[in-house]
Scaffold this motif. Structure first.
Motif, short mmCIF file in Angstrom:
data_model
loop_
_atom_site.label_atom_id
_atom_site.label_comp_id
_atom_site.label_asym_id
_atom_site.label_seq_id
_atom_site.Cartn_x
_atom_site.Cartn_y
_atom_site.Cartn_z
N ASP A 5 -10.23 7.73 -27.49
CA ASP A 5 -10.63 7.98 -26.11
C ASP A 5 -10.00 9.29 -25.68
OD1 ASP A 5 -11.24 8.00 -23.43
OD2 ASP A 5 -10.40 6.01 -23.01
N LEU A 6 -10.82 10.35 -25.57
CA LEU A 6 -10.32 11.68 -25.26
C LEU A 6 -9.64 11.71 -23.90
CD1 LEU A 6 -10.01 14.62 -26.02
CD2 LEU A 6 -12.30 15.05 -25.11
N ALA A 9 -6.24 10.14 -24.12
CA ALA A 9 -5.31 10.99 -24.85
C ALA A 9 -4.82 12.14 -23.99
CB ALA A 9 -5.98 11.51 -26.12
N LEU A 10 -5.73 12.77 -23.23
CA LEU A 10 -5.34 13.87 -22.35
C LEU A 10 -4.43 13.39 -21.22
CD1 LEU A 10 -8.71 15.82 -22.14
CD2 LEU A 10 -6.63 16.52 -23.34
#
Length: 104
Positions: A5-6, A9-10
């Motif tokens: 899950d981008l 993560a960010l």
């Protein structure tokens, strides 16, 4: 395995406290003993045609396999059939029953 899950993560990298990623499930335990490993192996799928059989493994120089494969091709037979013939010849030579199935 869950897809990365981008956004999560960010957010984690930025130190966000509003969004926490879900923890990954623990990996399945590895059997410790030989008996446990055997049980785990029995639980795996096995082709029905393999029932009642056991693998026989032997290592020879690569040229032996090439020659066997070439002979099988020349005779329009399978390597399994040629190996079965060889086992039956060996059994007969030593007065044993020729029990190795052929033609598979």
């Amino acid at each position: 395995m869950k897809k990365a899950d981008l956004a999560a993560a960010l957010a984690e990298q930025a130190g966000s406290t509003r969004r926490r990623p879900e923890p990954l499930p623990p990996p399945p335990p590895i059997p410790a003993t030989g008996a446990e490993r055997a049980e785990a192996a029995e639980a795996t799928y096995r082709q029905p045609s393999r029932d009642g059989t056991a693998p026989i493994t032997a290592h020879f120089p690569k040229e032996v396999r090439r020659q066997l494969k070439g002979l099988a091709n020349e005779l329009d037979r399978t390597m399994h059939d040629l190996i079965a013939e060889a086992f039956n010849d060996l059994f007969a030579k030593h007065g044993k029953a020729e029990i190795c199935p052929r033609g598979q």
